[in-house]
Design a protein around this motif. Sequence first.
Motif, mmCIF file in Angstrom:
data_model
loop_
_atom_site.group_PDB
_atom_site.id
_atom_site.type_symbol
_atom_site.label_atom_id
_atom_site.label_comp_id
_atom_site.label_asym_id
_atom_site.label_seq_id
_atom_site.Cartn_x
_atom_site.Cartn_y
_atom_site.Cartn_z
ATOM 1 N N ARG A 92 11.588 38.578 36.478
ATOM 2 C CA ARG A 92 12.642 37.588 36.289
ATOM 3 C C ARG A 92 13.809 38.316 35.631
ATOM 4 O O ARG A 92 13.831 38.521 34.426
ATOM 5 N N PRO A 129 19.326 41.542 43.051
ATOM 6 C CA PRO A 129 18.287 42.066 42.168
ATOM 7 C C PRO A 129 18.027 43.543 42.400
ATOM 8 O O PRO A 129 18.359 44.109 43.452
ATOM 9 N N GLU A 138 20.042 46.737 39.611
ATOM 10 C CA GLU A 138 20.606 45.441 39.978
ATOM 11 C C GLU A 138 22.129 45.550 40.026
ATOM 12 O O GLU A 138 22.735 46.432 39.422
ATOM 13 N N VAL A 526 12.947 36.268 46.611
ATOM 14 C CA VAL A 526 13.611 35.757 45.417
ATOM 15 C C VAL A 526 13.677 34.247 45.529
ATOM 16 O O VAL A 526 14.078 33.705 46.557
ATOM 17 N N ARG A 528 14.950 30.535 43.841
ATOM 18 C CA ARG A 528 15.846 29.841 42.938
ATOM 19 C C ARG A 528 15.108 28.624 42.399
ATOM 20 O O ARG A 528 14.442 27.914 43.149
ATOM 21 N N LEU A 542 16.832 32.545 38.662
ATOM 22 C CA LEU A 542 16.040 33.145 39.719
ATOM 23 C C LEU A 542 14.812 33.805 39.139
ATOM 24 O O LEU A 542 14.790 34.234 37.987
ATOM 25 N N GLY A 544 11.795 36.637 40.963
ATOM 26 C CA GLY A 544 11.545 37.344 42.201
ATOM 27 C C GLY A 544 10.216 38.058 42.198
ATOM 28 O O GLY A 544 9.607 38.312 41.154
ATOM 29 N N TYR A 546 8.979 41.558 43.896
ATOM 30 C CA TYR A 546 9.614 42.701 44.533
ATOM 31 C C TYR A 546 8.604 43.805 44.808
ATOM 32 O O TYR A 546 7.550 43.884 44.187
#
Length: 547
Positions: A92, A129, A138, A526, A528, A542, A544, A546
């Motif tokens: 995050r 991100p 980022e 990602v 929201r 957000l 995510g 990854y």
Amino acid sequence: MHEGSISPFLSLPEDILLRILLNLSADDISRCRQTCKLMSELSCTRAVRYKVELDAMGLVDSITATLPMAERHDRLVLYRNAWRNASFAWDRNFPAHRRPECWNWTGGVLPYVLDPESADEAALHLYRPASPGRGTAEFFWSLPRGTVQAGYGIYGCVVDISQDLLALALVPGPLVEQGTWKLQLVSISKNGVPHPEASSPLLDGPLFHSRPRPKACVMRVSGNTIGLQMMNHSWELLVWDWKESSLLWHSRRIDFLPFILPSPSYMIVMPTQQMSERILQVYRLDVEAEPFEVDSKARDRDPMATLRLFAFADGLFSDAELIPPNNNHDISTDRPSFKHQTDQTIFALYLHLQNIAIGHANFGHVEKFLLLISIPSILKRLDHIHGLANPDTVSTTSTPASARVVEWDEWGSTDTRLIALTGAFPWRGRVRTCGSRCAVQFGPDPRSNQDCVRVILVDAHPAAPCIPNEGLEQARRALNLSQTIASPRLFKEPVRTTLPIRISYRELRPPVSEPIAVGLLGDGLVFRYRPSVHIHPPEGGLFGFYV
């Protein structure tokens, strides 16, 4: 080199032989490896293995990446395994200390506004991100105050990182008595100055008729073509060549869904007037075509081609959501990119089939389907119809008066894949594409107490990894993956689609409840999430997963 070598080729320095191998295909490297001991040893070097594994996955890399080859290869293995198994690490990293007003992902970045009423905040921010797997940082960027045309406000935007382009849809503010929409073209790398490739930094849109502001705004960009579609009392669509500042299309219609631009030369729309049948209409965007503007009573230009979809059974009403293509571009080029080759970019149709009782307002059971459509295959077919050697070549002839009708069996059985979502139902806005991949987000299962988000990843790239991951059987139970879907209750004839696909399934445990939208990027997913009502000021942001 080996003394007494018979072949003059083997007498070349090893670094030259290595460069030759790196310019061969994976199949040719495999053949060279079997010729002699020297070629076998060179084929096992880290650089050649890196090249072979990239080709095997259908990936291309950034030629300007500065990382050592060993580290690039290690990152490739990590990237490959993560996408094969949909195994992502949670992070995050969006600093949402205040409630952000977020728009949809565009060009791999998220536009958002923090405290629009505050004078100490920039008008617009862009965020992307980090990629821990590839080692990229980022990205934050803020549009400086004073960049936007005086008297106007930002209502929407679209980003194309590959062209360093940020296009802003501007609506007249309350101090402007009568004005038109504007399209402002700025450079991201040059901190908001007018884009150097645009002949004019401002393009005039339609007259702003009334307030309140329009209900919707859709923007698309493909190469030198950019489109803006808005809804106030009716839909209005404009398409420009933004580099030449020429208007290619202007139409007021209320009978088609938001458009897509699969290439700079074509536009695809879906009319909504058909109840039991769907079609895709294709329009050619020609700079040399006769310029025109239409009013609400004028006749629109005829489409170049009409692509028929499969016919639904009688008594069914179909609603559809057009999911546009989205390609991921790197902002920095000093790290590996690991992008799919462009031979299988897709867009999608998210179809809702409902049983409707004539004369009654109630709807019955809902069936939902995902139709993946190969853009390169469609462009080749349109190229053949239009008689061009290249679909991006400007036409010297006018658009034909009558559209060529292409039946479903002629194009759909090979260029598409229909997937029945039989086990769970995603909400609108939770189907996204990126390159050849498509992500389908499902909410928590109401029959269980597990607070998780289920994600199915579908990859239509020919070289997509085909290793089943944990939970794949659950995905198979939620999807009908057969090439032929035969249901007299839903379709008048069996629907056969043969576009190759690979799927993976993942249950993700988000740190917050109620994720409201998903974004699919080249490095992961990602989400929201909705702002918390228990915190003042309310926080949103957000999180995510990854590579």
